[in-house]
Design an enzyme around this catalytic site. Structure first.
Site, mmCIF file in Angstrom:
data_model
loop_
_atom_site.group_PDB
_atom_site.id
_atom_site.type_symbol
_atom_site.label_atom_id
_atom_site.label_comp_id
_atom_site.label_asym_id
_atom_site.label_seq_id
_atom_site.Cartn_x
_atom_site.Cartn_y
_atom_site.Cartn_z
ATOM 1 N N ASP A 117 0.637 -1.211 -0.159
ATOM 2 C CA ASP A 117 -0.383 -0.164 -0.263
ATOM 3 C C ASP A 117 1.324 1.395 -0.314
ATOM 4 O OD1 ASP A 117 -1.999 -1.320 0.474
ATOM 5 O OD2 ASP A 117 -2.671 -1.648 2.113
ATOM 6 N N ARG B 215 -1.516 -0.710 -8.343
ATOM 7 C CA ARG B 215 -2.787 -0.145 -8.152
ATOM 8 C C ARG B 215 -2.435 1.334 -7.989
ATOM 9 N NH1 ARG B 215 -3.599 -0.519 -2.530
ATOM 10 N NH2 ARG B 215 -4.285 -3.157 -2.261
HETATM 11 P P1 FDA Z 1 -14.996 9.336 -4.176
HETATM 12 O O1 FDA Z 1 -13.881 9.321 -3.106
HETATM 13 O O2 FDA Z 1 -14.553 10.755 -5.527
HETATM 14 O O3 FDA Z 1 -15.513 8.815 -3.926
HETATM 15 C C1 FDA Z 1 -16.633 7.945 -5.295
HETATM 16 C C2 FDA Z 1 -18.250 7.720 -4.801
HETATM 17 O O4 FDA Z 1 -17.358 6.518 -3.617
HETATM 18 C C3 FDA Z 1 -18.005 8.196 -3.641
HETATM 19 O O5 FDA Z 1 -19.532 9.262 -4.119
HETATM 20 C C4 FDA Z 1 -19.243 7.391 -2.637
HETATM 21 O O6 FDA Z 1 -20.641 6.917 -3.207
HETATM 22 C C5 FDA Z 1 -18.278 6.409 -2.649
HETATM 23 N N1 FDA Z 1 -17.153 6.531 -1.273
HETATM 24 C C6 FDA Z 1 -16.022 7.301 -1.804
HETATM 25 N N2 FDA Z 1 -15.978 7.101 -0.164
HETATM 26 C C7 FDA Z 1 -16.160 6.400 0.301
HETATM 27 C C8 FDA Z 1 -15.911 6.383 1.830
HETATM 28 N N3 FDA Z 1 -15.403 6.390 2.440
HETATM 29 N N4 FDA Z 1 -17.546 5.632 2.574
HETATM 30 C C9 FDA Z 1 -18.887 5.495 1.131
HETATM 31 N N5 FDA Z 1 -18.772 5.680 0.661
HETATM 32 C C10 FDA Z 1 -17.879 6.316 -0.404
HETATM 33 N N6 FDA Z 1 -5.263 4.769 -0.755
HETATM 34 C C11 FDA Z 1 -4.306 5.590 -0.722
HETATM 35 O O7 FDA Z 1 -3.172 6.837 -0.399
HETATM 36 N N7 FDA Z 1 -3.170 4.641 -0.542
HETATM 37 C C12 FDA Z 1 -3.648 2.781 -0.718
HETATM 38 O O8 FDA Z 1 -2.670 1.753 -1.216
HETATM 39 C C13 FDA Z 1 -4.692 2.813 -0.891
HETATM 40 N N8 FDA Z 1 -5.107 1.655 -1.186
HETATM 41 C C14 FDA Z 1 -7.391 1.366 -1.825
HETATM 42 C C15 FDA Z 1 -7.002 0.637 -2.498
HETATM 43 C C16 FDA Z 1 -8.417 0.109 -2.738
HETATM 44 C C17 FDA Z 1 -8.505 -0.891 -3.015
HETATM 45 C C18 FDA Z 1 -8.909 1.061 -3.204
HETATM 46 C C19 FDA Z 1 -10.557 1.332 -3.494
HETATM 47 C C20 FDA Z 1 -8.604 2.702 -2.737
HETATM 48 C C21 FDA Z 1 -7.716 2.966 -2.075
HETATM 49 N N9 FDA Z 1 -7.152 3.699 -1.266
HETATM 50 C C22 FDA Z 1 -5.244 4.103 -0.992
HETATM 51 C C23 FDA Z 1 -8.147 4.811 -1.254
HETATM 52 C C24 FDA Z 1 -8.080 6.033 -2.762
HETATM 53 O O9 FDA Z 1 -7.326 6.663 -2.737
HETATM 54 C C25 FDA Z 1 -9.317 7.338 -1.941
HETATM 55 O O10 FDA Z 1 -9.210 7.927 -1.420
HETATM 56 C C26 FDA Z 1 -10.613 6.006 -2.261
HETATM 57 O O11 FDA Z 1 -10.786 5.217 -3.066
HETATM 58 C C27 FDA Z 1 -12.065 6.979 -2.565
HETATM 59 O O12 FDA Z 1 -11.766 7.959 -3.588
HETATM 60 P P2 FDA Z 1 -12.846 6.515 -4.867
HETATM 61 O O13 FDA Z 1 -11.563 7.334 -5.988
HETATM 62 O O14 FDA Z 1 -13.366 5.894 -5.289
HETATM 63 O O15 FDA Z 1 -13.279 7.992 -5.352
#
Ligand code: FDA
Length: 314
Positions: free
Chosen positions: A140, A191
């Site tokens: 990560d 990732r």
């Molecule tokens: P965004 O935050 O815009 O979310 C899109 C939609 O998803 C929201 O409108 C909501 O509906 C839903 N959603 C998102 N977050 C939510 C929450 N907390 N609770 C409820 N609903 C929510 N980061 C990092 O810095 N280092 C890492 O190693 C990882 N590893 C990682 C693994 C995996 C499998 C995922 C999916 C994510 C990570 N992340 C991470 C986290 C990533 O950087 C990011 O903070 C989150 O995925 C939220 O960003 P989105 O792209 O989902 O978009």
């Protein structure tokens, strides 16, 4: 989840860009009690047995999984050693249960905050266990204070193309396109995520449209690289764009995977599986869940309401 969620412990409250932001140390116990009901949605349990059952359930639903033992910013060598041993146990348990032998690990949980070489040794042990069980280790990415060190350690651990280790890049960081090229040159699987840590404007885009723009540009680069990568987002705008791009470029559905966090946008995840895409769910378990939950809470304004309701309903 029937089990009472009680967060451990001192190190998780250490303040840095990798941990809780502006949560004073004496506030920790109260905070952990308040967040516990909210945490049940995002954590597969506090014990290995509970978490393995969750992984089995997700497998039956057609998902792939990556297994995370919660913990970060560990400051004692004993704790870092225990976390490392835990990953070895997890990989063996995954093999025994016929589950996905894919784990995600934070370098600060296995000693990076103590001594870089300790983290290197511990990661080598986990990767060795993964090699033995034909598994895979995803390192990560944490705050930008450790990005370079994390990439160095992953690069040195990956002896050749088949060493089962990859890492994470954050689209919000301005340096990421250069890091991506470097990792691709070394045939390292990536990732891609937006980035969950609060970073300053000098190093990271703050505006969501800029982050999305860089995320999509990087996604296109990764998907046409000939290597297998994970695209980690719950952002439906990005998912739709990605699917369109894959169709246009005739990229097969099994040439990459979507990745999502347990408890977030489950309906979208199920829909993707129904359409034949590969989806890997990140499944965290353990007692040191507070910093992980804090990041989930900060990510989305509506969570504050959900959180408030869960306290009210106690
Ligand atoms: P965004 O935050 O815009 O979310 C899109 C939609 O998803 C929201 O409108 C909501 O509906 C839903 N959603 C998102 N977050 C939510 C929450 N907390 N609770 C409820 N609903 C929510 N980061 C990092 O810095 N280092 C890492 O190693 C990882 N590893 C990682 C693994 C995996 C499998 C995922 C999916 C994510 C990570 N992340 C991470 C986290 C990533 O950087 C990011 O903070 C989150 O995925 C939220 O960003 P989105 O792209 O989902 O978009």
């Amino acid at each position: 989840m029937a089990t009472q969620l009680t967060a451990t412990r001192g190190p998780v409250m250490k303040q840095s860009s990798s941990t809780l932001h502006s949560a004073p140390r004496h506030f920790g116990t109260l905070l952990s009690k308040l967040i516990a009901p909210f945490a049940r949605r995002y954590i597969a349990g506090t014990t290995l047995a509970q978490a393995l059952d969750k992984l089995a359930q997700l497998k039956a639903e057609g998902f792939e999984t990556t297994f995370d033992h919660l913990g970060e910013s560990v400051t004692s060598p004993e704790e870092a050693k225990m976390a490392t041993e835990q990953y070895v146990v997890m990989l063996r348990a995954l093999k025994e249960r016929g589950l996905d032998r894919n784990v995600s690990v934070k370098l600060t949980s296995i000693g990076l905050a103590i001594d870089e070489n300790l983290a290197r040794e511990h990661l080598a042990q986990i990767v060795h266990a993964a090699e033995e069980s034909h598994g895979f280790v995803r390192v990560d990415m944490e705050g930008s204070d450790v990005t370079s060190t994390t990439l160095d350690i992953v690069r040195d651990t990956k002896k050749n193309r088949s060493t089962p280790v990859g890492t994470v890049l954050q689209a919000m960081l301005k340096r990421t396109p250069t890091d991506a090229l470097e990792l691709l040159r070394k045939e390292t699987t990536i990732r891609l995520c937006k980035g969950a840590y609060k970073e300053p404007p000098e190093t990271a885009y703050q505006d969501m449209s800029e982050i999305r723009h860089q995320f999509m540009a990087l996604t296109k680069r990764l998907l046409t690289s000939g290597l297998y990568h994970g695209i980690a987002t719950h952002d439906v705008q990005l998912i739709t764009e990605l699917k369109r791009f894959a169709r246009e470029q005739k990229i097969p559905k099994d040439a990459f995977e979507f990745q999502m966090l347990l408890g977030i946008r489950s309906k979208v995840a199920r829909q993707l599986v129904a359409e034949g895409w590969r989806v890997r769910i990140y499944v965290p378990f353990g007692r040191a869940w507070l910093p992980y939950m804090w990041r989930r809470l900060r990510e989305r304004k509506e969570n504050v309401w959900f959180f408030a309701q869960s306290i009210w309903q106690r």
